[in-house]
Write a protein that holds these residues in place. Structure first.
Motif, PDB file in Angstrom:
ATOM      1  N   CYS A  75      29.321   7.410  10.254  1.00  0.00           N
ATOM      2  CA  CYS A  75      28.052   7.702  10.935  1.00  0.00           C
ATOM      3  C   CYS A  75      28.271   8.607  12.140  1.00  0.00           C
ATOM      4  CB  CYS A  75      27.427   6.388  11.396  1.00  0.00           C
ATOM      5  SG  CYS A  75      26.867   5.355  10.033  1.00  0.00           S
ATOM      6  N   PRO A  76      27.181   9.238  12.635  1.00  0.00           N
ATOM      7  CA  PRO A  76      27.278   9.988  13.883  1.00  0.00           C
ATOM      8  C   PRO A  76      27.771   9.075  15.009  1.00  0.00           C
ATOM      9  CG  PRO A  76      25.206  10.446  12.785  1.00  0.00           C
ATOM     10  CD  PRO A  76      25.841   9.305  12.049  1.00  0.00           C
ATOM     11  N   VAL A  77      28.604   9.617  15.879  1.00  0.00           N
ATOM     12  CA  VAL A  77      29.221   8.848  16.954  1.00  0.00           C
ATOM     13  C   VAL A  77      29.096   9.572  18.288  1.00  0.00           C
ATOM     14  CG1 VAL A  77      30.903   7.632  15.513  1.00  0.00           C
ATOM     15  CG2 VAL A  77      31.463   9.886  16.402  1.00  0.00           C
ATOM     16  N   CYS A  78      29.198   8.787  19.372  1.00  0.00           N
ATOM     17  CA  CYS A  78      29.265   9.384  20.699  1.00  0.00           C
ATOM     18  C   CYS A  78      30.722   9.762  20.981  1.00  0.00           C
ATOM     19  CB  CYS A  78      28.741   8.404  21.749  1.00  0.00           C
ATOM     20  SG  CYS A  78      29.835   7.008  22.050  1.00  0.00           S
ATOM     21  N   TYR A  84      26.201  11.416  18.395  1.00  0.00           N
ATOM     22  CA  TYR A  84      25.162  10.406  18.618  1.00  0.00           C
ATOM     23  C   TYR A  84      25.048  10.160  20.113  1.00  0.00           C
ATOM     24  CZ  TYR A  84      22.171   6.470  17.507  1.00  0.00           C
ATOM     25  OH  TYR A  84      21.104   5.633  17.389  1.00  0.00           O
ATOM     26  N   LYS A  85      23.850   9.853  20.560  1.00  0.00           N
ATOM     27  CA  LYS A  85      23.620   9.566  21.979  1.00  0.00           C
ATOM     28  C   LYS A  85      22.948   8.215  22.121  1.00  0.00           C
ATOM     29  CE  LYS A  85      23.231  14.400  23.215  1.00  0.00           C
ATOM     30  NZ  LYS A  85      22.506  15.388  24.013  1.00  0.00           N
ATOM     31  N   TRP A  98      27.472   4.515  18.073  1.00  0.00           N
ATOM     32  CA  TRP A  98      27.214   5.135  16.772  1.00  0.00           C
ATOM     33  C   TRP A  98      25.824   4.749  16.295  1.00  0.00           C
ATOM     34  CZ3 TRP A  98      26.785   2.013  12.258  1.00  0.00           C
ATOM     35  CH2 TRP A  98      27.058   0.667  12.454  1.00  0.00           C
ATOM     36  N   GLY A  99      25.322   5.486  15.325  1.00  0.00           N
ATOM     37  CA  GLY A  99      24.026   5.178  14.734  1.00  0.00           C
ATOM     38  C   GLY A  99      24.061   5.431  13.245  1.00  0.00           C
ATOM     39  N   ARG A 100      23.403   4.577  12.510  1.00  0.00           N
ATOM     40  CA  ARG A 100      23.400   4.698  11.042  1.00  0.00           C
ATOM     41  C   ARG A 100      22.129   5.433  10.617  1.00  0.00           C
ATOM     42  NH1 ARG A 100      25.150  -0.360   9.012  1.00  0.00           N
ATOM     43  NH2 ARG A 100      27.180   0.586   8.889  1.00  0.00           N
ATOM     44  N   PRO A 101      22.271   6.651  10.116  1.00  0.00           N
ATOM     45  CA  PRO A 101      21.098   7.411   9.679  1.00  0.00           C
ATOM     46  C   PRO A 101      20.589   6.921   8.316  1.00  0.00           C
ATOM     47  CG  PRO A 101      23.068   8.670   9.227  1.00  0.00           C
ATOM     48  CD  PRO A 101      23.506   7.411   9.949  1.00  0.00           C
ATOM     49  N   ASN A 132      30.787  13.994  11.216  1.00  0.00           N
ATOM     50  CA  ASN A 132      29.761  12.952  11.258  1.00  0.00           C
ATOM     51  C   ASN A 132      28.558  13.308  12.112  1.00  0.00           C
ATOM     52  OD1 ASN A 132      31.947  11.716  10.032  1.00  0.00           O
ATOM     53  ND2 ASN A 132      31.849   9.864  11.254  1.00  0.00           N
ATOM     54  N   ASP A 164      25.565  11.466  26.919  1.00  0.00           N
ATOM     55  CA  ASP A 164      24.135  11.259  26.708  1.00  0.00           C
ATOM     56  C   ASP A 164      23.238  12.249  27.438  1.00  0.00           C
ATOM     57  OD1 ASP A 164      24.903   9.159  25.113  1.00  0.00           O
ATOM     58  OD2 ASP A 164      24.341   7.600  26.549  1.00  0.00           O
TER      59      ASP A 164
END
Length: 114
Positions: free
Chosen positions: A41-44, A20-21, A25-28, A17, A93
């Motif tokens: 989604c990308p995750v921390c 993410y920072k 998570w963040g939805r691209p 995935n 982060d």
């Protein structure tokens, strides 16, 4: 699921995935207008542990707390739940932090607990 399996699954989630920072998570944006689920989604680092444990990147279930505290304690020494999330988030982060470093952390920790 055994702790080592959770760490290995979290490594695979970041590998697949992305990292993410700044949030769990963040939805691209996608080119074809398909909206990814939160678990895709990308995750921390904490988000990856949460997806690996309960299937969603926001750690709102008690099951996730023990895993987060375990990882933070291995990284920083003994910590409580609140400090564990903050310490891991600060590490995640950091500007220089890469997905490879997070994956390596998860894989190394999986070997330690196996």
């Amino acid at each position: 699921m055994a702790l080592a399996e959770i760490y290995l699954k979290a490594a695979e989630i970041v590998r697949t995935n992305g990292l993410y920072k700044g949030a769990y998570w963040g939805r691209p944006e996608t080119e074809v207008g398909v909206e990814l689920t939160a678990a895709e989604c990308p995750v921390c680092t904490v988000g990856a542990l949460s997806v690996a444990t309960v299937g969603h990147p926001t750690p709102i279930v008690d099951e996730v707390d023990a895993v987060i505290v375990d990882l933070a304690s291995r990284m920083f020494g003994p910590v409580n739940e609140a400090a564990a999330v903050v310490r891991i988030a600060e590490w995640n982060d950091a500007e220089e932090r890469t997905a490879s470093e997070v994956i390596d952390l998860f894989e190394r920790t999986a070997r330690e607990v196996a």
